[in-house]
Design an enzyme around this catalytic site. Structure first.
Site, PDB file in Angstrom:
ATOM      1  CG  HIS A  97     -10.651  -4.587  -2.833  1.00 38.86           C
ATOM      2  ND1 HIS A  97     -10.746  -3.216  -2.759  1.00 38.86           N
ATOM      3  CD2 HIS A  97     -10.624  -5.032  -1.553  1.00 38.86           C
ATOM      4  CE1 HIS A  97     -10.765  -2.851  -1.482  1.00 38.86           C
ATOM      5  NE2 HIS A  97     -10.698  -3.942  -0.732  1.00 38.86           N
TER       6      HIS A  97
ATOM      7  CG  HIS B  88      -5.928  -0.242  -2.384  1.00 40.04           C
ATOM      8  ND1 HIS B  88      -6.648   0.785  -2.972  1.00 40.04           N
ATOM      9  CD2 HIS B  88      -6.721  -0.707  -1.389  1.00 40.04           C
ATOM     10  CE1 HIS B  88      -7.803   0.931  -2.347  1.00 40.04           C
ATOM     11  NE2 HIS B  88      -7.876   0.033  -1.395  1.00 40.04           N
TER      12      HIS B  88
ATOM     13  CD  GLU C 200     -12.237  -5.502   2.404  1.00 40.30           C
ATOM     14  OE1 GLU C 200     -12.654  -5.042   3.461  1.00 40.30           O
ATOM     15  OE2 GLU C 200     -11.180  -5.117   1.863  1.00 40.30           O
TER      16      GLU C 200
ATOM     17  CB  CYS D 140     -14.120   2.627   1.451  1.00 38.58           C
ATOM     18  SG  CYS D 140     -13.309   3.273   2.907  1.00 38.58           S
TER      19      CYS D 140
ATOM     20  CG  HIS E 237      -2.115  -0.855   1.177  1.00 34.06           C
ATOM     21  ND1 HIS E 237      -2.055  -2.195   1.434  1.00 34.06           N
ATOM     22  CD2 HIS E 237      -3.417  -0.596   0.930  1.00 34.06           C
ATOM     23  CE1 HIS E 237      -3.264  -2.727   1.343  1.00 34.06           C
ATOM     24  NE2 HIS E 237      -4.110  -1.783   1.023  1.00 34.06           N
TER      25      HIS E 237
ATOM     26  CB  CYS F  74     -10.385   2.268   5.095  1.00 35.33           C
ATOM     27  SG  CYS F  74     -11.471   0.830   5.180  1.00 35.33           S
ATOM     28  CB  CYS F  75     -15.397   3.213   6.474  1.00 34.83           C
ATOM     29  SG  CYS F  75     -15.275   1.660   5.565  1.00 34.83           S
TER      30      CYS F  75
END
Ligand code: FUB
Ligand code: ZN
Length: 645
Positions: free
Chosen positions: A262, A206, A314, A332, A152, A407-408
């Site tokens: 994803h 990502h 996800e 997200c 990431h 993350c959200c």
């Protein structure tokens, strides 16, 4: 008051330049001044954003920055190499909030001080060559860029860049932008195609850095950033990540025919594709993004606008694979869908993209934040079964104060804080209103400014008053989106000499306006039942209640004496909207009729011969509440889709 640049405060997350090839442009200095979204944004400003630094401190994110700067002892805290993005998303949210507060003339001293404190930590954590990632810098992982599938690092960089752009646009200051440009420059020396002389040919599994680099190009005018974004997008689908769909690597983007893998990764990537189409004018990118949006909207989107059908990865499911209780619909992913959809609306000028943005904002996105702005949902299912007990945490249908993988929450904060920029656009020949919210919006016609104000209680009431506040002496077009769900509407106040057109979701009114003229758009908001395409097996034989842009659900709290697994709706029965100022902060409920089926005692086998007689049911008044407001009372079952027998 803090030092700010008021001209910078007028622009939001997307600022198109003179060479951008978009049908529409975001408008400058929009302001939401009242009504529904004003209330939700106020909660974000007063409860959501202020708690950020405290939560980032207790989760260890700020400690990690101090640690790698040599200003703290101990070990890295947290489980993920993307812990830093929680900080960046919060900084982005706080920056947009500063921009809003500046436009509104509010005191920004306290928030500015918090932002400055966090920016200092970020700047001190950055390495000499521009690299910044506290996970790898603190010795976790096998070293820089050793794990592009999971590391990431560029995803982190993307959120840093977006935060820095927001901060620069909000305040005119460059401290964070300098950090972001340093990291972007560093990335540009590391990644490149074979033969470029740069050591790594690869991309982060990502996506996020791509759309951020496109915006950094818009911010700085530095072509290298756009080229790097294009390079990363182009490298998808060539096997650098084993052709895995999860990593957006199964096929080259221009050949893809459906959204897959994803969900957040897919949609951040597609936001970048739309950005690149806008900046380069490349037809094949525009075609791919339109094709993939269409595949998502027609076959892989839940009624709430939520996306993602599987918990384990996800990810998107197969076409029409849209489960209810196991819907993933990560908050997200709803945000990513809004970001992608808005870019498509700008690129094409087509209303359908804003139709889905509206549905997602009011439902799949907004449910992610509690009514008090202090707790969150990561997944947003469309059903919680009776007696269902989960373990809490990230994948829970219970609201949580923060997540292990957080993350959200700060993602919700940043979208709400910048939401005024997703409502209106200009094409140089007038103003387009995509989303209805009370406020003041500015467009352009033939080089002259046009201003309108909007007054509405939408989505509770369908009346939208639009007043022309400033107009040049020449004629121009005011375009109002007629939502896809709306089958009846009226417009009042249209002058006899106006030229009115309805085309593809837009009501366009063209005339030489006078300041003070008011139009009244009335969208019929009668509650309605919807059913799904028969290929959505999960909800065959079910209907859902909607009113205006809102999807409704039943909650156990409104149906005492039982759960919801046995509830049946009388599809031919009346549906009545009821204003309930006392409920859930003030909502309009929809009351319908139905019954509880008598459920058999569980036997050894849950199946019976088809057509077996059923015991008579007990009549039941159904009270449906807006989906965005669910999970704000006692724990209990919930369902959006209601069986009709
Ligand atoms: O991997 C970073 C973020 O964490 C993703 O976008 C979310 O889906 C969660 O997995
Ligand atoms: Zn998330």
């Amino acid at each position: 008051m803090s030092r700010t640049s008021s001209s910078a405060a007028g622009t939001g997350p997307i600022r198109l330049g003179p060479r951008s090839r978009a049908a529409l442009r975001p408008t400058e200095a929009p302001a939401v001044t009242g009504g529904f979204w004003y209330g939700r944004r106020l909660t974000n400003a007063q409860a959501g954003i202020p708690q950020g630094p405290r939560l980032l401190e207790s989760a260890g994110n700020l400690h990690n920055l101090r640690l790698v700067a040599g200003k703290a002892q101990g070990a890295f805290r947290g489980d993920y190499p993307f812990q830093d993005t929680d900080v960046y998303k919060w900084l982005e949210a706080a920056s947009w909030q500063l921009a809003q507060d500046t436009v509104a003339g509010r005191d920004t001293t306290a928030l500015t001080a918090e932002v400055d404190r966090v920016i200092t930590l970020v700047a001190e954590a950055q390495q000499e060559d521009g690299y910044l990632n506290t996970w790898f810098q603190s010795g976790r992982g096998a070293g820089r860029y050793s794990d592009l599938r999971w590391g990431h690092e560029l995803y982190n960089a993307g959120h840093l860049i977006q935060a820095a752009i927001a901060h620069h646009r909000a305040t005119g200051r460059t401290e964070l932008l300098d950090v972001a440009c340093g990291f972007a420059d560093h990335i540009g020396t590391v990644f490149g195609p074979p033969g470029s002389g740069r050591p790594i040919d690869g991309f982060d599994a990502h996506p996020e850095v791509e759309t951020a680099l496109a915006e950094l190009y818009r911010e700085t005018g530095d072509q290298r950033h756009l080229d790097l974004a294009g390079y990363f997008v182009d490298r998808h689908g060539h096997g650098l990540h084993g052709h895995e769909a999860y990593c957006q690597d199964r096929v080259p983007l221009r050949e893809a025919d459906t959204v897959e893998g994803h969900a957040v990764r897919q949609l951040y990537l597609l936001a970048a594709v739309a950005d690149l189409a806008i900046e380069t004018g490349e037809e094949s990118l525009a075609a791919a993004s339109a094709r993939l949006w269409h595949a998502m909207a027609t076959t892989k989107t839940h009624l709430t606008g939520g996306v993602g059908a599987h918990h384990d990865k996800e990810d998107f499911g197969d076409p029409y694979e849209l489960p209810t209780e196991r819907a993933y619909c990560e908050t997200c992913a709803a945000i990513a869908s809004v970001q992608f959809g808005w870019r498509m609306a700008l690129l094409t000028g087509q209303a359908r993209y804003s139709d889905l943005v509206e549905r997602t904002l009011f439902n799949g996105f907004l449910a992610g934040m509690s009514l008090d702005g202090e707790s969150w949902l990561y997944v947003n299912p469309l059903q919680v079964r009776d007696g269902y007990v989960d373990g809490g945490g990230d994948q829970s249908s219970r609201r949580t104060r923060w997540f292990r993988c957080a993350c959200c929450p700060p993602n919700v904060m940043r979208l709400l804080a910048s939401m005024e920029h997703y409502l209106t656009s200009t094409d140089g020949r007038g103003l387009q209103i995509h989303q209805y919210a009370s406020g003041v919006f500015h467009g352009e016609a033939g080089g002259a400014p046009v201003d309108v104000s909007v007054d509405t209680e939408y989505p509770w009431r369908g009346r939208i008053a639009v007043t022309v506040e400033r107009t040049p002496g020449t004629s121009w077009t005011l375009s109002l989106r007629i939502p896809q769900w709306c089958t009846e509407y009226t417009v009042g106040g249209v002058a006899a000499d106006a030229h009115v057109d309805v085309e593809d979701g837009w009501l366009r009114i063209h005339r030489s306006w006078s300041a003070g003229e008011e139009l009244l758009l009335d969208l019929e908001l009668a509650p309605r039942l919807v059913s799904a395409d028969p290929r959505v097996d999960a909800v065959r034989g079910c209907v859902a209640i909607e009113r205006g842009p809102l999807v409704y659900c039943l909650e156990q709290a409104d149906h005492p004496g039982g759960g919801l697994d046995d509830v049946v709706i009388e599809a031919g029965g009346a549906l009545t909207a009821k204003e309930r100022p006392d409920l859930l902060g003030g909502v309009v409920t929809v009351v319908g009729t139905g019954y509880r089926r008598s459920l058999p005692e569980p036997g050894w086998w849950p199946y019976v011969p088809a057509g077996s007689p059923q015991a008579p049911g007990t009549p039941l008044e159904l009270v449906a509440v807006p989906y965005f407001a669910w999970a704000n009372r006692t724990l209990g079952s919930m369902r959006v889709w209601l069986p009709t027998s």
